[in-house]
Design an enzyme around this catalytic site. Sequence first.
Site, PDB file in Angstrom:
ATOM      1  N   CYS A 117      -6.471 -16.191  -9.864  1.00 49.32           N
ATOM      2  CA  CYS A 117      -7.518 -17.150 -10.566  1.00 49.32           C
ATOM      3  C   CYS A 117      -7.078 -18.526 -10.002  1.00 49.32           C
ATOM      4  CB  CYS A 117      -7.492 -17.233 -11.841  1.00 49.32           C
ATOM      5  SG  CYS A 117      -8.740 -16.005 -12.643  1.00 49.32           S
ATOM      6  N   ARG A 122       0.467 -22.583  -8.316  1.00 46.13           N
ATOM      7  CA  ARG A 122       1.079 -21.548  -9.188  1.00 46.13           C
ATOM      8  C   ARG A 122       2.352 -21.065  -8.345  1.00 46.13           C
ATOM      9  NH1 ARG A 122      -3.496 -17.378 -11.524  1.00 46.13           N
ATOM     10  NH2 ARG A 122      -1.670 -16.853 -12.822  1.00 46.13           N
ATOM     11  N   PRO A 123       3.161 -22.027  -8.531  1.00 46.65           N
ATOM     12  CA  PRO A 123       4.598 -21.701  -7.771  1.00 46.65           C
ATOM     13  C   PRO A 123       5.313 -20.361  -8.149  1.00 46.65           C
ATOM     14  CG  PRO A 123       4.837 -23.503  -9.294  1.00 46.65           C
ATOM     15  CD  PRO A 123       3.559 -23.022  -9.338  1.00 46.65           C
ATOM     16  N   ILE A 124       6.277 -20.146  -7.236  1.00 52.99           N
ATOM     17  CA  ILE A 124       7.077 -18.864  -7.933  1.00 52.99           C
ATOM     18  C   ILE A 124       8.416 -19.168  -7.570  1.00 52.99           C
ATOM     19  CG2 ILE A 124       5.284 -17.056  -7.366  1.00 52.99           C
ATOM     20  CD1 ILE A 124       6.690 -16.244  -4.687  1.00 52.99           C
ATOM     21  N   ILE A 327      -0.309 -25.830 -20.027  1.00 58.65           N
ATOM     22  CA  ILE A 327       0.291 -24.545 -18.960  1.00 58.65           C
ATOM     23  C   ILE A 327      -0.288 -24.871 -17.477  1.00 58.65           C
ATOM     24  CG2 ILE A 327       0.614 -22.062 -18.449  1.00 58.65           C
ATOM     25  CD1 ILE A 327       1.723 -23.097 -21.355  1.00 58.65           C
TER      26      ILE A 327
HETATM   27  N1  EPU Z   1       5.690 -21.896 -12.942  1.00 57.06           N
HETATM   28  C1  EPU Z   1       6.592 -22.438 -12.196  1.00 57.06           C
HETATM   29  N2  EPU Z   1       7.515 -21.892 -11.394  1.00 57.06           N
HETATM   30  C2  EPU Z   1       7.447 -20.583 -11.226  1.00 57.06           C
HETATM   31  C3  EPU Z   1       6.484 -19.875 -12.199  1.00 57.06           C
HETATM   32  C4  EPU Z   1       5.687 -20.508 -12.931  1.00 57.06           C
HETATM   33  O1  EPU Z   1       6.471 -23.698 -12.071  1.00 57.06           O
HETATM   34  O2  EPU Z   1       8.141 -19.757 -10.203  1.00 57.06           O
HETATM   35  C5  EPU Z   1       4.848 -22.893 -13.925  1.00 57.06           C
HETATM   36  C6  EPU Z   1       3.333 -22.375 -13.514  1.00 57.06           C
HETATM   37  O3  EPU Z   1       2.897 -23.307 -12.615  1.00 57.06           O
HETATM   38  C7  EPU Z   1       2.897 -22.566 -15.035  1.00 57.06           C
HETATM   39  C8  EPU Z   1       3.943 -22.151 -16.020  1.00 57.06           C
HETATM   40  O4  EPU Z   1       4.906 -22.157 -15.241  1.00 57.06           O
HETATM   41  O5  EPU Z   1       2.574 -24.086 -15.191  1.00 57.06           O
HETATM   42  C9  EPU Z   1       3.525 -20.609 -16.857  1.00 57.06           C
HETATM   43  O6  EPU Z   1       3.367 -19.831 -15.599  1.00 57.06           O
HETATM   44  P1  EPU Z   1       3.730 -18.301 -15.604  1.00 57.06           P
HETATM   45  O7  EPU Z   1       4.537 -17.912 -14.539  1.00 57.06           O
HETATM   46  O8  EPU Z   1       3.754 -18.005 -17.149  1.00 57.06           O
HETATM   47  O9  EPU Z   1       2.100 -17.815 -15.145  1.00 57.06           O
HETATM   48  P2  EPU Z   1       2.075 -16.179 -14.572  1.00 57.06           P
HETATM   49  O10 EPU Z   1       3.068 -15.574 -14.725  1.00 57.06           O
HETATM   50  O11 EPU Z   1       1.575 -16.761 -13.135  1.00 57.06           O
HETATM   51  C10 EPU Z   1       0.663 -15.113 -16.475  1.00 57.06           C
HETATM   52  C11 EPU Z   1      -0.770 -14.371 -16.571  1.00 57.06           C
HETATM   53  C12 EPU Z   1      -1.583 -15.717 -16.656  1.00 57.06           C
HETATM   54  C13 EPU Z   1      -1.489 -16.611 -17.963  1.00 57.06           C
HETATM   55  C14 EPU Z   1       0.129 -17.070 -17.744  1.00 57.06           C
HETATM   56  C15 EPU Z   1       0.678 -17.880 -18.947  1.00 57.06           C
HETATM   57  C16 EPU Z   1      -0.342 -12.393 -15.631  1.00 57.06           C
HETATM   58  C17 EPU Z   1      -0.665 -11.594 -14.333  1.00 57.06           C
HETATM   59  N3  EPU Z   1      -0.840 -13.776 -15.551  1.00 57.06           N
HETATM   60  O12 EPU Z   1       0.544 -15.971 -15.215  1.00 57.06           O
HETATM   61  O13 EPU Z   1      -2.779 -14.754 -16.962  1.00 57.06           O
HETATM   62  O14 EPU Z   1      -2.090 -17.464 -17.790  1.00 57.06           O
HETATM   63  O15 EPU Z   1       1.137 -15.697 -17.655  1.00 57.06           O
HETATM   64  O16 EPU Z   1       0.452 -17.198 -20.053  1.00 57.06           O
HETATM   65  O17 EPU Z   1       0.370 -11.959 -16.326  1.00 57.06           O
HETATM   66  C18 EPU Z   1      -5.116 -14.580 -16.927  1.00 57.06           C
HETATM   67  O18 EPU Z   1      -4.935 -13.496 -17.474  1.00 57.06           O
HETATM   68  O19 EPU Z   1      -6.233 -15.022 -17.046  1.00 57.06           O
HETATM   69  C19 EPU Z   1      -4.084 -15.359 -16.389  1.00 57.06           C
HETATM   70  C20 EPU Z   1      -4.070 -16.301 -15.758  1.00 57.06           C
END
Ligand code: EPU
Length: 418
Positions: A117, A122-124, A327
């Site tokens: 989405c 969405r950095p990693i 978030i």
């Molecule tokens: N972030 C960083 N660096 C990273 C990873 C994340 O700065 O390396 C930041 C992101 O930019 C964000 C925050 O940390 O501001 C949280 O991101 P997170 O990594 O927790 O998100 P995600 O793992 O990419 C998962 C869910 C999302 C949900 C988020 C938060 C999955 C596949 N996706 O995403 O779900 O919003 O956690 O709970 O598990 C959805 O289901 O609609 C969805 C978007």
Amino acid sequence: MEKLVVHGGNPLNGTIEVSGAKNAAVAIIPAAIMASSGVSNIDNIPDIEDVRCLERILESLGCKIKRCNNSAVIDSTCMTSVDACTDDVRKMRASYYLIGAMLGRFKEAKVELPGGCSIGVRPIDQHIKGFEALGAEVKIEHGAVCVKAEKLVGANIFFDVVSVGATINVMLAAALAEGTTILENVAREPHVVDVANFLNTMGANIKGAGTDVIRITGVKELHGCDYSVIPDQIEAGTFMIAAAACGGRVKIDNIIPKHLESITAKLIEMGAEVIEDEDSITVVSKGRLKAVNVKTLPYPGFPTDVQQPMSALLCIAEGRSIINESIWECRYKHVDELKKMGADIKVEGRSAIIDGVSKLTGAVVKATDLRAGAAMVIAGLIAEGVSEIHNLDHIDRGYPKIEEKFRVLGAHIDRVEE
Ligand code: EPU
């Protein structure tokens, strides 16, 4: 192309069964490839496009998958490739779990950068920081993440941000590293715990999932196992909010009420009745509910993934509600669609100020992303008259048979060819 046609204005009554958790399943399926012996029999898998997409990716890597209703048997002993660079990989977010899973088992992986989405940057970087701390070399080349390690060695890793994805991904790799890894400032979401439980059933040694420190003692290999995915907290929350918005009495079954406490608390604050049972929650709503303020936070705070459905309910609450999205920086794309239905919302940076109106009116709208789509369905169910919701591919990525589940509750909602 399909669209949903919703005749709004009816209360919801009855019982719905919540499916397995999307965000747990999309991590557990890649984790299953870490088994070097035996097969994994995974139950309670939701019937959604993100799961089908992952299954195609696993097959392209040489895994064998047998799907039967909500179960899948995954045989990863015959994997032939660690190169995941297909359209399917680019389409979804959770394909990044293949990096941690393949790095753990094969000590190398090439995975195209993930999609998902469009809700902000969405950095990693935190995933990469974790892999490097375990001894992997990480390069981004031609749009793919390439990771390689002679061996992985346990390390102490303190995440700079609380990230669901980084916590799970690094946990996957560390499960097969030498020695002990300690992950600090980790995400505590129910699906993090579910993935840890799955890995432990495969033979891993992971303790502390669900707290903010996870301790992983690496093991030499993992094996297939039988496992059942937890119920979907976000799907359950979406139905709770729909029940509160439309009025009526809805029992949401096959859930873990503890995972929904932040949503339950908000609905009670708004004036709805919420009755918790061992594995169900019943929402009873009569008349107009009161406005509330909502701030999204990592678990156990109010989930960002329920913020958009909640905003549809707040459109018709009495008074002014303020949402603060802490978030994601861009999770208000649905607001313009809600405005077409008569909502009074102003977005200022990370906040949305919603002045409740007495009714919404049906309109032609679109799902701008997955949870935005759920918000539009709820708005259509509330609204007077007929609404059409387009771009269903977003909704189908994460909600199994959404219109069928709402029809069970008496909603007038149909999927039709455009
Ligand atoms: N972030 C960083 N660096 C990273 C990873 C994340 O700065 O390396 C930041 C992101 O930019 C964000 C925050 O940390 O501001 C949280 O991101 P997170 O990594 O927790 O998100 P995600 O793992 O990419 C998962 C869910 C999302 C949900 C988020 C938060 C999955 C596949 N996706 O995403 O779900 O919003 O956690 O709970 O598990 C959805 O289901 O609609 C969805 C978007």
